[in-house]
Design a protein around this motif. Sequence first.
Motif, short mmCIF file in Angstrom:
data_model
loop_
_atom_site.label_atom_id
_atom_site.label_comp_id
_atom_site.label_asym_id
_atom_site.label_seq_id
_atom_site.Cartn_x
_atom_site.Cartn_y
_atom_site.Cartn_z
N ALA A 52 -62.92 26.44 -10.23
CA ALA A 52 -62.76 27.41 -11.31
C ALA A 52 -62.02 26.81 -12.50
N HIS A 53 -61.08 25.90 -12.23
CA HIS A 53 -60.36 25.21 -13.30
C HIS A 53 -61.33 24.34 -14.12
N GLU A 54 -62.18 23.60 -13.43
CA GLU A 54 -63.14 22.73 -14.15
C GLU A 54 -64.14 23.58 -14.93
N VAL A 55 -64.57 24.69 -14.33
CA VAL A 55 -65.46 25.62 -15.05
C VAL A 55 -64.71 26.19 -16.26
N GLY A 56 -63.39 26.36 -16.12
CA GLY A 56 -62.56 26.80 -17.24
C GLY A 56 -62.69 25.84 -18.43
N HIS A 57 -62.76 24.54 -18.15
CA HIS A 57 -62.97 23.57 -19.23
C HIS A 57 -64.35 23.76 -19.87
N HIS A 58 -65.32 24.12 -19.04
CA HIS A 58 -66.66 24.38 -19.59
C HIS A 58 -66.62 25.59 -20.53
N THR A 92 -54.25 22.58 -23.17
CA THR A 92 -55.67 22.69 -22.79
C THR A 92 -55.80 22.88 -21.28
N GLU A 93 -55.05 22.09 -20.53
CA GLU A 93 -55.11 22.17 -19.07
C GLU A 93 -54.58 23.50 -18.55
N LEU A 94 -53.46 23.95 -19.15
CA LEU A 94 -52.89 25.22 -18.70
C LEU A 94 -53.85 26.37 -18.99
N THR A 131 -49.62 15.47 -18.86
CA THR A 131 -50.90 15.82 -19.48
C THR A 131 -51.47 17.13 -18.92
N HIS A 132 -50.92 17.63 -17.83
CA HIS A 132 -51.47 18.84 -17.21
C HIS A 132 -50.44 19.97 -17.08
N GLY A 133 -49.18 19.68 -17.34
CA GLY A 133 -48.15 20.70 -17.19
C GLY A 133 -47.41 20.59 -15.87
ZN LIG Z 1 -58.32 20.02 -16.18
#
Ligand SMILES: [Zn+2]
Length: 283
Positions: A164-170, A200-202, A253-255
């Motif tokens: 779901a996180h990667e789809v979040g980037h989509h 962006t990651e958060l 870079t990711h929090g």
């Molecule tokens: Zn990410």
Amino acid sequence: MKWEGRRQSDNVEDRRGMSTAGKVAIGGGTVGLLFLLVQLFLGGDSADMLNSLQNQMQQPTVQSGPVELTPEEKVLGDFASTVLADTEDIWHKLFQERGMTYREPKMVLFRDAVRTSCGGAQASSGPFYCPGDETVYMDMTFFNTLRQRFGARGGDFAIAYVIAHEVGHHVQNLLGILKETNNIRSQVGEVQANKVQVSTELQADFLAGVWAHHNQKYLEEGDAEEAINAAASVGDDNIQKQTQGYTVPESYTHGTSEQRVYWFTKGFRSGNISEGDTFRQNQ
Ligand SMILES: [Zn+2]
């Protein structure tokens, strides 16, 4: 998560059983080729260079036949396809509510290494999203790492969270957010660029939470905790402590674990995309 017997996505390409001979590009294909061109055009002691280059390029070409998936790996693939299908359903609905059309991403399951339009990746890179081909790349061995190295408890919803996180980037890509953040990052110094990336990651964590909120009818007791536990285990502070023994906040870079848990939980509680302005709130 209740997932057995439910719809699986048509957008999944399973490359886990493929021959690993495709690894060749990873070692230094492009770099090696550039190097060769430089040598040919600018002179230099080419014989030695050529030899070492050839060794370099041949070395990763380990031939092996197709790999048979274990029953456990097959189940993992089915599960990942079901989660992707759930993200399709939810994001179609959420986009539609805002008068927009959701374009479904592809998902490639791989192990060891993979070629993408974002360049080659090795298993150690973990799962990632490539905007160039709108594809989520899931390195399935990563979940073992998640469990063994960072103490994430095994269990299906931790995996669902990562997908779901990667789809979040989509989703960020479709909304134009990725393009904007990449622009900003290319114009500022490293510390500032890292901050933008953390936001962006958060936000991807937040969007994973939004998805989980709308997918609640399939959640079982303990699922949300599993996702939160996974979010905590992939915080930069936790990873740096585990791998190097100390933390360097400017390099995040990711929090942090706390931030990642905060934003996932916020999305999960509200289910409202408009509450995910991590760029303003993460200063
Ligand atoms: Zn990410």
